[in-house]
Design an enzyme around this catalytic site. Structure first.
Site, PDB file in Angstrom:
ATOM      1  N   ARG A  10       0.821  -1.217   0.000  1.00  0.00           N
ATOM      2  CA  ARG A  10       0.000   0.000   0.000  1.00  0.00           C
ATOM      3  C   ARG A  10       0.852   1.263   0.000  1.00  0.00           C
ATOM      4  NH1 ARG A  10      -5.538  -1.543   2.230  1.00  0.00           N
ATOM      5  NH2 ARG A  10      -6.029   0.652   2.285  1.00  0.00           N
ATOM      6  N   TYR A  37       0.829   4.341  -2.479  1.00  0.00           N
ATOM      7  CA  TYR A  37      -0.213   5.371  -2.323  1.00  0.00           C
ATOM      8  C   TYR A  37      -0.017   6.142  -1.019  1.00  0.00           C
ATOM      9  CZ  TYR A  37      -5.001   7.305  -2.349  1.00  0.00           C
ATOM     10  OH  TYR A  37      -6.108   8.122  -2.332  1.00  0.00           O
ATOM     11  N   ARG A  57     -13.473  -1.350  -4.293  1.00  0.00           N
ATOM     12  CA  ARG A  57     -13.620  -0.981  -2.884  1.00  0.00           C
ATOM     13  C   ARG A  57     -14.855  -1.639  -2.278  1.00  0.00           C
ATOM     14  NH1 ARG A  57     -11.744   5.181  -3.185  1.00  0.00           N
ATOM     15  NH2 ARG A  57     -12.513   4.812  -5.287  1.00  0.00           N
ATOM     16  N   SER A  68     -18.790  -0.702  -3.186  1.00  0.00           N
ATOM     17  CA  SER A  68     -19.205  -1.080  -4.543  1.00  0.00           C
ATOM     18  C   SER A  68     -19.145  -2.603  -4.714  1.00  0.00           C
ATOM     19  CB  SER A  68     -18.364  -0.358  -5.594  1.00  0.00           C
ATOM     20  OG  SER A  68     -17.001  -0.452  -5.286  1.00  0.00           O
ATOM     21  N   ASN A  69     -18.103  -3.237  -4.184  1.00  0.00           N
ATOM     22  CA  ASN A  69     -18.041  -4.704  -4.287  1.00  0.00           C
ATOM     23  C   ASN A  69     -19.269  -5.359  -3.659  1.00  0.00           C
ATOM     24  OD1 ASN A  69     -15.600  -4.793  -5.569  1.00  0.00           O
ATOM     25  ND2 ASN A  69     -14.493  -5.845  -3.943  1.00  0.00           N
ATOM     26  N   GLY A  73     -13.416  -9.719   8.968  1.00  0.00           N
ATOM     27  CA  GLY A  73     -14.458  -8.691   8.843  1.00  0.00           C
ATOM     28  C   GLY A  73     -14.578  -7.803  10.073  1.00  0.00           C
ATOM     29  N   THR A 128     -12.371  -2.023  10.712  1.00  0.00           N
ATOM     30  CA  THR A 128     -13.390  -0.964  10.643  1.00  0.00           C
ATOM     31  C   THR A 128     -13.027   0.128   9.636  1.00  0.00           C
ATOM     32  OG1 THR A 128     -12.400   0.470  12.323  1.00  0.00           O
ATOM     33  CG2 THR A 128     -13.883  -1.266  13.111  1.00  0.00           C
ATOM     34  N   ARG A 136      -9.967   2.344  11.199  1.00  0.00           N
ATOM     35  CA  ARG A 136      -9.812   3.698  10.636  1.00  0.00           C
ATOM     36  C   ARG A 136     -11.073   4.499  10.937  1.00  0.00           C
ATOM     37  NH1 ARG A 136      -9.107   3.825   4.559  1.00  0.00           N
ATOM     38  NH2 ARG A 136      -6.921   3.340   4.886  1.00  0.00           N
TER      39      ARG A 136
END
Ligand code: UDP
Length: 312
Positions: free
Chosen positions: A141, A144, A185, A188-189, A206, A209, A274
């Site tokens: 990552r 970015y 993301r 949308s997924n 899962g 956050t 996050r």
């Protein structure tokens, strides 16, 4: 007022352009459709206040004198920015440098779309603007995360050296109509998978956050920031934190409760928690998000239902 919006065919950029055009401003949109979509801007093409220029920000920009540059261009979805990490770093560094140079030349106000990712995998919750972050340079990552960190640093150096009038928006997860079906993301997924009756892909257990800001709110925050005189970084995002599994349940319930979950490994470097502190934005910009997740999701689901076959 004359504005340049780089990345104007993307999610946030295109909604920003809508608002600027609705306020009778002149807009020049620069985009190369790397992740943006022509469909997001085509409704403005016949408007004399709007001009589109096909442009890759890693090349020198056209020499346009404008009052404001809104520098939104950069792939922002982890799956997209990791396809070509070196290109992502070039966009962050060279792209921002090129646009800052143009701003310097014409004394334009310059707003950088920065990101919550500059905080990396944060050790402090919620993240406020004073937190310096926790980024691993070798992570997948980092192209970015580090890219946007250097983009911010470039802005501060142009400000110190040339007194350039800068704004830094640290944008947290944003969603809404016009996200690409293949964006990758989470929102949308999950919506697309539920609409297609495919298993929802959960990365890890899962329990990680995120907080999700509806695009209209994000654009209002960005405009308030540009209109302010605040030259330090400021967080923009929703401050309600959700577990990814709870988000999946919510979306599945809204669309198709029969779809199952499919569990995948958590991607390397995926931040576990996050959540922004938006106290500064409330205080300085008199801004806070208006849309809750339910209302925002309903609008986004409606968009995907109508655009499930849209070409990316
Ligand atoms: N995620 C997931 N399934 C997906 C896409 C994402 O479980 O199909 C998770 C991902 O691992 C991350 C969170 O959702 O923890 C948000 O991911 P996204 O790519 O939307 O943005 P990020 O906040 O990581 O930049």
């Amino acid at each position: 007022m004359k504005n340049i919006v780089t990345g104007g065919a993307g999610l946030i950029g295109s909604h920003l352009i809508d608002k600027l055009i609705n306020s009778n401003e002149e807009v020049i949109c620069l985009d190369n459709f790397a992740t943006g979509n022509y469909a997001n801007i085509k409704h403005h093409l016949s408007n004399p206040n709007f001009k589109f220029i096909y442009h890759d920000v890693t090349n020198k920009p056209p020499n346009i004198n404008c009052q404001r540059i809104w520098h939104m261009a950069c792939p922002a979805s982890p799956t997209k920015y990791q396809i070509n990490p070196i290109e992502t770093m070039k966009i962050c560094f060279i792209g921002t440098y090129n646009m800052l140079e143009l701003a310097f030349k014409h004394n334009s106000q310059f707003l950088l779309a920065s990101t919550s990712e500059i905080y990396g995998n944060p050790k402090v919750h919620p993240q406020d603007e004073e937190y310096e972050g926790s980024v691993n340079t070798s992570s997948i990552r980092a192209c970015y995360e580090e890219g946007k960190r250097i983009a911010e640093t470039l802005c501060f150096d142009f400000n110190r050296k040339y007194d350039l009038d800068i704004r830094i928006a640290r944008i947290f997860n944003t969603y809404g109509p016009r996200m690409d079906i293949e964006d990758g993301r989470v929102i949308s997924n999950f919506i697309v998978q539920s609409l297609r009756s495919k298993a929802i892909t959960i990365y890890g257990d899962g329990s990680q956050t995120r907080s999700f800001c509806y695009v209209d709110d994000m654009v209002s925050g960005i405009i308030n920031l540009m209109n302010s005189n605040y030259q330090r970084p400021i967080n923009l995002g929703h401050d309600k934190e959700y577990k990814i599994l709870d988000l999946a349940d919510k979306i599945r319930y809204k669309i198709n409760s029969n779809v199952n979950y499919k569990i995948f490994e958590l991607p390397e470097g995926d931040p576990l928690r996050r959540n922004p502190s938006i106290e500064l934005a409330k205080q300085i910009l008199n801004w806070e998000p208006k849309f809750g997740l339910n209302e925002g999701l309903d609008k986004t689901i409606k968009f995907f239902k109508n655009n499930l076959n849209r070409v990316v």
